[in-house]
Scaffold this motif. Structure first.
Motif, PDB file in Angstrom:
ATOM      1  N   ALA A   1       0.845  -1.191   0.000  1.00  0.00           N
ATOM      2  CA  ALA A   1       0.000   0.000   0.000  1.00  0.00           C
ATOM      3  C   ALA A   1       0.885   1.246   0.000  1.00  0.00           C
ATOM      4  CB  ALA A   1      -0.917  -0.001   1.221  1.00  0.00           C
ATOM      5  N   VAL A   2       0.752   2.064  -1.028  1.00  0.00           N
ATOM      6  CA  VAL A   2       1.625   3.228  -1.174  1.00  0.00           C
ATOM      7  C   VAL A   2       1.174   4.369  -0.269  1.00  0.00           C
ATOM      8  CG1 VAL A   2       2.215   2.637  -3.543  1.00  0.00           C
ATOM      9  CG2 VAL A   2       0.264   4.146  -3.099  1.00  0.00           C
ATOM     10  N   GLY A   3       2.118   5.277   0.006  1.00  0.00           N
ATOM     11  CA  GLY A   3       1.800   6.510   0.711  1.00  0.00           C
ATOM     12  C   GLY A   3       1.183   7.537  -0.223  1.00  0.00           C
ATOM     13  N   THR A   4       0.923   8.718   0.302  1.00  0.00           N
ATOM     14  CA  THR A   4       0.224   9.764  -0.438  1.00  0.00           C
ATOM     15  C   THR A   4       0.986  10.173  -1.692  1.00  0.00           C
ATOM     16  OG1 THR A   4      -0.756  10.633   1.593  1.00  0.00           O
ATOM     17  CG2 THR A   4      -0.676  12.114  -0.294  1.00  0.00           C
ATOM     18  N   VAL A   5       0.306  10.140  -2.829  1.00  0.00           N
ATOM     19  CA  VAL A   5       0.887  10.610  -4.086  1.00  0.00           C
ATOM     20  C   VAL A   5       0.080  11.739  -4.705  1.00  0.00           C
ATOM     21  CG1 VAL A   5       2.015   8.424  -4.623  1.00  0.00           C
ATOM     22  CG2 VAL A   5      -0.312   8.835  -5.448  1.00  0.00           C
ATOM     23  N   GLY A   6      -1.154  11.945  -4.264  1.00  0.00           N
ATOM     24  CA  GLY A   6      -2.019  12.964  -4.841  1.00  0.00           C
ATOM     25  C   GLY A   6      -3.351  12.365  -5.241  1.00  0.00           C
ATOM     26  N   MET A   7      -4.086  13.079  -6.097  1.00  0.00           N
ATOM     27  CA  MET A   7      -5.422  12.635  -6.470  1.00  0.00           C
ATOM     28  C   MET A   7      -5.639  12.488  -7.965  1.00  0.00           C
ATOM     29  SD  MET A   7      -7.955  14.340  -3.660  1.00  0.00           S
ATOM     30  CE  MET A   7      -8.985  12.879  -3.686  1.00  0.00           C
ATOM     31  N   GLY A   8      -4.774  13.054  -8.783  1.00  0.00           N
ATOM     32  CA  GLY A   8      -4.925  12.927 -10.228  1.00  0.00           C
ATOM     33  C   GLY A   8      -4.513  11.550 -10.716  1.00  0.00           C
ATOM     34  N   ASP A   9      -5.145  11.075 -11.792  1.00  0.00           N
ATOM     35  CA  ASP A   9      -4.816   9.747 -12.319  1.00  0.00           C
ATOM     36  C   ASP A   9      -3.348   9.631 -12.716  1.00  0.00           C
ATOM     37  OD1 ASP A   9      -7.378   8.887 -11.947  1.00  0.00           O
ATOM     38  OD2 ASP A   9      -7.994   9.070 -14.043  1.00  0.00           O
ATOM     39  N   GLN A  10      -2.735  10.751 -13.129  1.00  0.00           N
ATOM     40  CA  GLN A  10      -1.341  10.705 -13.543  1.00  0.00           C
ATOM     41  C   GLN A  10      -0.394  10.453 -12.364  1.00  0.00           C
ATOM     42  OE1 GLN A  10      -3.074  13.450 -13.142  1.00  0.00           O
ATOM     43  NE2 GLN A  10      -1.814  15.093 -12.299  1.00  0.00           N
ATOM     44  N   CYS A  11      -0.916  10.544 -11.140  1.00  0.00           N
ATOM     45  CA  CYS A  11      -0.100  10.317  -9.938  1.00  0.00           C
ATOM     46  C   CYS A  11      -0.115   8.862  -9.501  1.00  0.00           C
ATOM     47  CB  CYS A  11      -0.609  11.165  -8.777  1.00  0.00           C
ATOM     48  SG  CYS A  11      -1.195  12.813  -9.198  1.00  0.00           S
ATOM     49  N   ALA A  12      -1.004   8.059 -10.065  1.00  0.00           N
ATOM     50  CA  ALA A  12      -1.173   6.675  -9.629  1.00  0.00           C
ATOM     51  C   ALA A  12       0.132   5.898  -9.775  1.00  0.00           C
ATOM     52  CB  ALA A  12      -2.269   5.994 -10.452  1.00  0.00           C
ATOM     53  N   PRO A  13       0.416   4.975  -8.851  1.00  0.00           N
ATOM     54  CA  PRO A  13       1.644   4.175  -8.974  1.00  0.00           C
ATOM     55  C   PRO A  13       1.807   3.521 -10.332  1.00  0.00           C
ATOM     56  CG  PRO A  13       0.637   3.810  -6.830  1.00  0.00           C
ATOM     57  CD  PRO A  13      -0.318   4.680  -7.609  1.00  0.00           C
ATOM     58  N   SER A  14       0.716   3.003 -10.899  1.00  0.00           N
ATOM     59  CA  SER A  14       0.838   2.319 -12.186  1.00  0.00           C
ATOM     60  C   SER A  14       1.036   3.284 -13.348  1.00  0.00           C
ATOM     61  CB  SER A  14      -0.397   1.444 -12.446  1.00  0.00           C
ATOM     62  OG  SER A  14      -1.551   2.236 -12.647  1.00  0.00           O
ATOM     63  N   ALA A  15       0.862   4.587 -13.116  1.00  0.00           N
ATOM     64  CA  ALA A  15       1.116   5.589 -14.148  1.00  0.00           C
ATOM     65  C   ALA A  15       2.532   6.129 -14.071  1.00  0.00           C
ATOM     66  CB  ALA A  15       0.125   6.741 -14.025  1.00  0.00           C
ATOM     67  N   THR A  16       3.248   5.793 -13.002  1.00  0.00           N
ATOM     68  CA  THR A  16       4.580   6.359 -12.789  1.00  0.00           C
ATOM     69  C   THR A  16       5.663   5.287 -12.745  1.00  0.00           C
ATOM     70  OG1 THR A  16       4.273   6.325 -10.379  1.00  0.00           O
ATOM     71  CG2 THR A  16       3.627   8.327 -11.536  1.00  0.00           C
ATOM     72  N   GLY A  17       5.361   4.095 -13.245  1.00  0.00           N
ATOM     73  CA  GLY A  17       6.367   3.037 -13.296  1.00  0.00           C
ATOM     74  C   GLY A  17       6.484   2.215 -12.040  1.00  0.00           C
ATOM     75  N   GLY A  18       5.561   2.402 -11.104  1.00  0.00           N
ATOM     76  CA  GLY A  18       5.592   1.633  -9.866  1.00  0.00           C
ATOM     77  C   GLY A  18       6.377   2.346  -8.783  1.00  0.00           C
ATOM     78  N   PRO A  19       6.050   2.110  -7.507  1.00  0.00           N
ATOM     79  CA  PRO A  19       6.776   2.757  -6.408  1.00  0.00           C
ATOM     80  C   PRO A  19       8.197   2.217  -6.297  1.00  0.00           C
ATOM     81  CG  PRO A  19       5.197   1.160  -5.556  1.00  0.00           C
ATOM     82  CD  PRO A  19       4.976   1.229  -7.030  1.00  0.00           C
ATOM     83  N   ARG A  20       9.193   3.107  -6.286  1.00  0.00           N
ATOM     84  CA  ARG A  20      10.592   2.674  -6.237  1.00  0.00           C
ATOM     85  C   ARG A  20      10.934   1.948  -4.948  1.00  0.00           C
ATOM     86  NH1 ARG A  20       9.305   3.930 -10.492  1.00  0.00           N
ATOM     87  NH2 ARG A  20      10.267   5.320 -11.999  1.00  0.00           N
ATOM     88  N   ASP A  21      10.183   2.224  -3.891  1.00  0.00           N
ATOM     89  CA  ASP A  21      10.553   1.618  -2.605  1.00  0.00           C
ATOM     90  C   ASP A  21      10.140   0.158  -2.486  1.00  0.00           C
ATOM     91  OD1 ASP A  21       7.948   2.481  -2.618  1.00  0.00           O
ATOM     92  OD2 ASP A  21       8.045   3.566  -0.724  1.00  0.00           O
ATOM     93  N   ILE A  22       9.612  -0.444  -3.553  1.00  0.00           N
ATOM     94  CA  ILE A  22       9.381  -1.888  -3.509  1.00  0.00           C
ATOM     95  C   ILE A  22      10.624  -2.663  -3.951  1.00  0.00           C
ATOM     96  CG2 ILE A  22       6.891  -1.644  -3.878  1.00  0.00           C
ATOM     97  CD1 ILE A  22       7.380  -2.668  -6.764  1.00  0.00           C
ATOM     98  N   GLY A  23      11.672  -1.952  -4.366  1.00  0.00           N
ATOM     99  CA  GLY A  23      12.893  -2.619  -4.795  1.00  0.00           C
ATOM    100  C   GLY A  23      13.440  -3.616  -3.779  1.00  0.00           C
ATOM    101  N   PRO A  24      13.568  -3.225  -2.483  1.00  0.00           N
ATOM    102  CA  PRO A  24      14.082  -4.176  -1.488  1.00  0.00           C
ATOM    103  C   PRO A  24      13.192  -5.411  -1.314  1.00  0.00           C
ATOM    104  CG  PRO A  24      14.264  -1.929  -0.670  1.00  0.00           C
ATOM    105  CD  PRO A  24      13.450  -1.865  -1.926  1.00  0.00           C
TER     106      PRO A  24
END
Length: 393
Positions: free
Chosen positions: A105-128
């Motif tokens: 579950a990601v933290g706050t990114v905003g409300m626009g669709d362009q902010c969604a994790p799947s619109a930005t290549g995924g959250p980088r902090d899932i790397g570990p």
């Protein structure tokens, strides 16, 4: 209604830092608004569509990870079916035997669709997490990447979306071939807004998704009681971005709240801007404005709003598995007292809670300091090792 208590400058600095990776990537990519009126019927967690994508460690540098953007079925705050978007990631390691699955579950990114994790290549902090060989499901949350407003901090709707993302990963044939399936041990992970969503998923999982083999939840910086936090802020509502994101999110989940009837003409225009912005944009949009310019009357004074906000309170149900819970003692975004109370509530219900107060840390630092230890703890739970918790200390 504001869970963020300091000055607008402090709010903007901290909240922007918490979402910087997603915001930097946002804008170039977006998810088009797709109607789901003609989608076939199905169960919560059923995959409606899956499109191969990549997970970039850095812009233009793809990780050895198989990934899919998905749309899947879930359940909204009123118990009605809805459709949510997200992503599924599986390390490209040749493994076909059963592997652990983390629903993140990601933290706050905003409300626009362009902010969604799947619109930005995924959250980088899932790397570990991926480095451990675990698969990861990431929800965009309802209304973030799909039609409608994002139901920001509406706990029940976020929690079901987190659980159904795990179901979707287990039902995706491409993930099945890579060791993700009904036998996968499941972990739930989140921080900040993601802490609320992951904690709600933990409380709902026994009744809502009993077939998932959930072994533990690791959660931190949890806004566990939005109404209490708002009432204790003594009317300090300077953080207009947070105030309006919460108001818009709850209005989307509960239409009877009728947010527009509380807003001035300027307030309606501001709300529309917040609906379409990412977190930094929204913080900046609130600078120099006052709540009195934007509202005719405060929604928080309304019994209807108070009741709906009170429904977001965590700690009233007991997760049926161990919990790792951490919180910064100097958290300037989510009150440390909310974390302490959640620990007390869960411990009082007999939950095995591993509680860690991060001394001297603020909200952002605690995510970095507490996150690695939380994942190490989670790894032992996913491997079937017991834990005693520290409720008695």
């Amino acid at each position: 209604m504001c869970i963020l208590r300091r000055s607008p400058k402090s709010f903007g600095h901290r909240l922007a830092m918490s979402a910087v990776a997603g915001v930097l990537a946002a804008g170039a990519l977006s998810i088009p608004a797709v109607s789901h009126a003609d989608d076939p019927p199905g169960r919560p967690g059923d995959v409606i569509s899956a499109v191969p994508t990549t997970f970039d460690l850095f812009p233009g540098v793809a990780a050895p990870v198989d990934a899919w953007k998905i749309r899947y079925r879930s359940t909204d705050a009123l118990g009605n079916p809805n459709v949510v978007s997200g992503e599924i990631f599986v390390p490209r390691d040749g493994r076909s035997a059963t592997r652990p699955l983390v629903t993140y579950a990601v933290g706050t990114v905003g409300m626009g669709d362009q902010c969604a994790p799947s619109a930005t290549g995924g959250p980088r902090d899932i790397g570990p997490i991926l480095e451990k060989g675990w698969a990861v499901a990431v929800t965009d949350y309802p209304g973030l990447g799909t039609p409608g407003d994002h139901v920001y901090l509406v706990g029940r709707a976020e929690g079901t979306a987190v659980l159904d993302a795990a179901r979707a990963a287990q039902r995706l044939p491409e993930a099945n071939a890579r060791g993700v399936g009904p036998a996968s041990p499941v972990g739930i992970v989140g921080y900040s807004q993601g802490g609320q969503a992951s904690s709600w998923a933990a409380e709902l999982s026994h009744d809502y998704a009993p077939e998932l083999q959930v072994k533990a939840v690791a959660t931190g910086g949890v806004p566990a009681d939005i109404l209490r936090d708002a009432q204790q802020s003594n009317g300090n509502q300077a953080n207009l971005a947070a105030y309006f994101m919460i108001a818009i999110g709850h209005d989307a989940a509960y239409p009877e709240l009728d947010l527009d009837s509380y807003l001035t003409e300027q307030g309606r225009g501001f709300a529309q801007r917040i609906r379409s912005g990412c977190v930094v944009d929204n913080v900046l949009a609130g600078q120099g404005k006052s709540l009195s310019q934007l509202v005719i009357r405060d929604p928080l004074a309304s019994p209807e709003w108070q009741r709906r906000l009170a429904e977001d309170r965590l700690g009233t149900r007991a997760p049926q598995f161990p919990v790792y819970l951490f919180h910064a003692t100097n958290d300037e975004i989510v009150s440390f007292e909310l974390g302490k109370q959640l620990r007390a509530d869960w411990c009082g219900s007999g939950v095995s809670v591993e509680w860690h107060a991060i001394p001297g840390a603020n909200h952002i630092l605690a995510a970095a300091v507490g996150g690695n230890a939380a994942l190490d703890w989670l790894g032992h739970r996913l491997a079937g090792q017991p834990t005693q918790g520290n409720c008695g200390s």
